[in-house]
Design a protein around this motif. Structure first.
Motif, PDB file in Angstrom:
ATOM      1  N   GLU A   1       0.848  -1.186   0.000  1.00 25.73           N
ATOM      2  CA  GLU A   1       0.000   0.000   0.000  1.00 25.73           C
ATOM      3  C   GLU A   1       0.883   1.234   0.000  1.00 25.73           C
ATOM      4  O   GLU A   1       1.977   1.220   0.581  1.00 25.73           O
ATOM      5  N   VAL A   2       0.379   2.281  -0.627  1.00 23.57           N
ATOM      6  CA  VAL A   2       1.166   3.515  -0.671  1.00 23.57           C
ATOM      7  C   VAL A   2       0.283   4.690  -0.283  1.00 23.57           C
ATOM      8  O   VAL A   2      -0.863   4.768  -0.722  1.00 23.57           O
ATOM      9  N   PHE A   3       0.830   5.514   0.562  1.00 25.98           N
ATOM     10  CA  PHE A   3       0.132   6.764   0.840  1.00 25.98           C
ATOM     11  C   PHE A   3       0.653   7.795  -0.153  1.00 25.98           C
ATOM     12  O   PHE A   3       1.857   8.031  -0.235  1.00 25.98           O
ATOM     13  N   PHE A   4      -0.264   8.356  -0.985  1.00 26.63           N
ATOM     14  CA  PHE A   4       0.114   9.442  -1.884  1.00 26.63           C
ATOM     15  C   PHE A   4      -0.524  10.711  -1.350  1.00 26.63           C
ATOM     16  O   PHE A   4      -1.751  10.749  -1.160  1.00 26.63           O
TER      17      PHE A   4
ATOM     18  N   ARG B   1      -1.100  16.467  -2.862  1.00 22.70           N
ATOM     19  CA  ARG B   1      -0.280  17.199  -3.836  1.00 22.70           C
ATOM     20  C   ARG B   1       0.339  16.237  -4.863  1.00 22.70           C
ATOM     21  O   ARG B   1       0.470  16.534  -6.039  1.00 22.70           O
ATOM     22  N   TRP B   2       0.712  15.043  -4.368  1.00 19.89           N
ATOM     23  CA  TRP B   2       1.280  14.010  -5.259  1.00 19.89           C
ATOM     24  C   TRP B   2       0.305  13.748  -6.406  1.00 19.89           C
ATOM     25  O   TRP B   2       0.682  13.654  -7.565  1.00 19.89           O
ATOM     26  N   LYS B   3      -0.982  13.667  -6.037  1.00 24.78           N
ATOM     27  CA  LYS B   3      -1.991  13.343  -7.048  1.00 24.78           C
ATOM     28  C   LYS B   3      -2.321  14.557  -7.920  1.00 24.78           C
ATOM     29  O   LYS B   3      -2.456  14.434  -9.136  1.00 24.78           O
TER      30      LYS B   3
ATOM     31  N   THR C   1      -2.132   2.297  -4.263  1.00 25.84           N
ATOM     32  CA  THR C   1      -1.307   1.093  -4.373  1.00 25.84           C
ATOM     33  C   THR C   1      -0.118   1.385  -5.265  1.00 25.84           C
ATOM     34  O   THR C   1      -0.113   2.360  -6.024  1.00 25.84           O
ATOM     35  N   PHE C   2       0.825   0.486  -5.179  1.00 23.72           N
ATOM     36  CA  PHE C   2       2.049   0.674  -5.952  1.00 23.72           C
ATOM     37  C   PHE C   2       1.759   0.675  -7.450  1.00 23.72           C
ATOM     38  O   PHE C   2       2.412   1.359  -8.224  1.00 23.72           O
ATOM     39  N   SER C   3       0.724  -0.077  -7.858  1.00 29.90           N
ATOM     40  CA  SER C   3       0.457  -0.170  -9.296  1.00 29.90           C
ATOM     41  C   SER C   3      -0.005   1.172  -9.873  1.00 29.90           C
ATOM     42  O   SER C   3       0.169   1.425 -11.054  1.00 29.90           O
ATOM     43  N   THR C   4      -0.578   2.045  -9.024  1.00 30.31           N
ATOM     44  CA  THR C   4      -0.942   3.383  -9.505  1.00 30.31           C
ATOM     45  C   THR C   4       0.299   4.079 -10.049  1.00 30.31           C
ATOM     46  O   THR C   4       0.304   4.646 -11.136  1.00 30.31           O
TER      47      THR C   4
END
Ligand code: ADP
Length: 694
Positions: A72-75, A78-80, A93-96
């Motif tokens: 799992e990844v916290f984005f 601002r990242w998005k 998720t990492f696949s994003t």
């Protein structure tokens, strides 16, 4: 303070927010308890948290935090938003991350990540393209750090994303601009070099015709106009030559042509040529060569002469009373090099101190009024500096206004390798008197053939002057008396046919007739006719054989008995007939025969690699540029030199390359070139292993 129990990992955004709030509350309480407990560690933690939050806000970076165990990844928001997505539009998720990566960058980025996680590289920092929601690509710089367990295995990694699209674009633009500027600059230099070279030909026509006209019956006004016309043409030609040299140097095309030369002759001839100008201004022109300077040296005498002409010319130009002195001495020497030091001193107008460096820059003159008063372009010293540097030397000036200037320069010259091809005139060597000594001008652009013909003739007692081009031949012809001229037919620039035609033209007004013998590696039908039509008297095929050379030259000796009656001209296949046994690259016996002696053979062996490479490179360049004419010239020069080494295979390949180039068949030429290159390498190897003594 006891550690708080680890809460379960948050699995939704509201939960995450809640957790952040909890953490902040915790932090706050920590700060409070810090006051009480004065706990340094907590203090630092708080400060760094604050710094981090500030920094993140300040840089506008996106934050990610990846739990490697759950993937799992916290984005951060601002990242998005950096790639145009709202909070809930992307899965955590990492696949994003993988899905947004540019397909061409995917492999590279994951490789960097893997290398970092496995400990192969110490830092994770990588740039890649990321797909924006609107379909465009943004450049992202990602940086991060991993947390590792006690076994070094990473279990969590967090870091930032910075949008570097603007910077990337700027870099790209800068790169393009630089490339365009470089291309334009080199195109300019090449254009200038070509153009000034092209303009020189009609200029020579104008000057030549002007000279011819001056020799006819004219009234005073006509003569005056014509003299002015000729003067303008002369200075235009001078300017063209300067521009040509300068652009050649700029385009990196200036090459030195080193060979053995007589320093004393160069200095004396140059001074003599300049003495007319000095005399017209009532200036004293003196020169002195220190006795420690060897009589013969190796270097590019043509370029040395050019530097001297420039500096002495300037000295005369900027001096109104007194005189000019030229001194040559030795600055230092090693086993095989000699550094010469030249001083050109004048009692002229001098140069102010702040200009001592600047006058060596292109288009710079010491005073704005110089062009009007003295003419010139400000290119001369820039060319001198470049030439001197090509000769591994330096140039500088010492000068005082109203007192005078001394221009200094040094150049490195090679020592002759023990053999001196000093002319043995009958005066110094009465043994060689079976025939009268003749003054022969050898015009030949190839180093090897220069060496061979000069050596043969000098051994025989003739006095040889070498010219490396048609233009130089005309200069020598104008300032000296020769009993015969040996003229290479194929030369870059003014070829032998043109040079001979020019000489005949000059003779028409001045009278006289110097015998010219053509030398060429072309054994083609019709060549002899061409040579005779251009005004040549005889014809020799390369490689030169001494007996034929002597016969061809000495038939014109004024002191000798009349030449033998007409004979078969040497236009047959010039190669020694039998091919070497066991298919060696060259025929040792024939080589010995053509070189004549051991020292010359050694010298020829020593210069083979460099000389053959020079022409091969020229051929390769011409092939790459798809230009048949320079290819032909290179192949022809190769053919000429290979004949001397009695290397039939290489010679044949060079001949065939000539023919392909002549026919404009560059494909065939390419194949032939490859073979010739291989064969030359074999020949070079064989020559190195060959001992001329046996
Ligand atoms: P040009 O002579 O064509 O102007 P140069 O590059 O040869 O160009 O010389 C640049 C300048 O240096 C000259 O214009 C002149 O101002 C100065 N200069 C060169 N040689 C001398 C000299 N011997 N005495 C005084 N000034 C000189």
């Amino acid at each position: 303070m006891s550690a708080p129990a680890e809460p379960a990992a948050p699995d939704s955004v509201p939960e995450l927010k809640q957790r952040i709030q909890e953490l902040q509350a915790m932090l706050h309480s920590c700060k409070l308890s810090r006051v009480a407990s004065n706990d340094e560690a907590v203090n630092e933690l708080a400060a760094s948290e604050e710094r981090f939050a500030l920094a993140v806000r300040g840089t506008n970076d996106g934050i990610w935090d990846w739990d490697i165990r759950t993937n799992e990844v916290f984005f951060s928001p601002r990242w998005k938003s950096m790639v145009g997505f709202a909070e809930d539009e992307l899965e955590n998720t990492f696949s994003t991350f993988e899905q947004l990566l540019h397909p061409d960058d995917h492999h590279r980025v994951l490789a960097v990540l893997n290398d970092y996680l496995s400990g192969k590289i110490p830092r994770y920092a990588v740039e890649f393209r990321f797909r924006h929601k609107d379909g465009s690509w943004r450049w992202i710089l990602a940086r991060g750090r991993a947390l590792r367990d006690e076994n070094g295995k990473p279990y969590r990694m967090a870091g930032s994303h910075t949008d570097v699209t603007e910077r990337k674009h700027d870099e790209e633009e800068l790169r393009h601009a630089r490339q365009a500027a470089e291309a334009a600059n080199s195109a300019k230099s090449v254009f200038l070099a070509n153009m000034s070279h092209e303009i020189r030909t009609p200029m020579n026509g104008i000057i030549g015709m002007g000279e011819l006209l001056l020799g006819t019956k004219l009234d005073d006004t006509q003569r005056q106009y014509l003299e002015m016309l000729k003067q303008s043409a002369d200075s235009l030609l001078e300017l063209l030559n300067d521009v040509l040299d300068f652009s050649k140097i700029e385009a990196g095309k200036m090459e030195l042509d080193s060979h053995e030369f007589d320093l004393n002759a160069i200095v004396t001839d140059t001074v003599r040529a300049m003495s007319v100008r000095a005399y017209q201004k009532r200036l004293v022109l003196l020169h002195h060569i220190s006795p420690e300077v060897p009589a013969r040296l190796i270097g590019d005498d043509g370029r040395l002469r050019q530097i001297l002409i420039n500096l002495i010319g300037n000295a005369i130009k900027f001096t109104h009373k007194g005189g000019v002195t030229i001194e040559v001495g030795v600055e230092s020497e090693t086993a095989d090099l000699i550094i010469l030091h030249f001083k050109i001193n004048d009692t002229g107008i001098g140069i102010a101190g702040d200009m001592h460096e600047r006058i060596f820059e292109a288009f710079t003159q010491a005073e704005a009024s110089t062009t009007r008063r003295y003419g010139g372009t400000g290119l001369g010293l820039a060319i001198c500096r470049d030439l001197v540097e090509l000769m591994h030397g330096r140039i500088w000036v010492e000068s005082q206004p109203e007192v005078g200037s001394t221009f200094h320069f040094t150049i490195a010259c090679g020592r002759t390798s023990g053999i001196s091809i000093k002319p043995k005139t009958p005066r110094t060597d009465p043994v060689v008197t079976a025939h009268a000594s003749m003054k022969v001008l050898v015009v030949e652009d190839g180093h090897v053939n220069q060496l061979v013909s000069a050596r043969m003739l000098e051994k025989r007692g003739h006095i040889v002057t070498l010219a490396s081009s048609g233009e130089e031949a005309i200069d020598f012809f104008n300032s000296n008396q020769f009993d015969a001229i040996l003229m290479d037919v194929q030369m870059p620039g003014m070829n032998g046919l043109e040079a001979t035609a020019r000489i005949r033209q000059i003779e028409q007004t001045q009278g006289g007739h110097v015998p010219v013998v053509a030398m060429t590696a072309n054994a083609m039908k019709g060549d002899r006719e061409l040579c005779i039509a251009a005004g040549m008297d005889d014809y020799l095929a390369k490689p030169l054989r001494s007996a034929e050379l002597f016969r061809a030259v000495e038939q014109f000796s004024r002191k000798a008995p009349l030449p033998p009656p007409a004979r078969e001209l040497n236009v047959a296949e010039p190669l020694p007939a039998p091919p070497p046994k066991d298919s060696a690259p060259f025929d040792a016996a024939a080589f010995r025969d053509s070189a004549g002696d051991e020292k010359l053979m050694r010298k020829l062996i020593a210069i083979f690699p460099e000389d053959s490479q020079k022409y091969l490179r020229k051929a390769e360049k011409a092939l790459a540029a798809g230009k048949a004419q320079p290819l032909y010239e290179a192949a022809h020069s190769l053919k000429g030199m290979l004949g001397v080494y009695a290397a039939p295979r290489a010679f044949k390949l060079a001949s065939e390359l000539c023919e392909y180039a002549h026919a404009g068949d560059l494909k065939g030429a390419q194949l032939m070139y490859e073979q010739l290159k291989r064969e030359s390498a074999l020949l070079a190897e064989a020559l190195v292993g060959f001992d001329p003594v046996i």
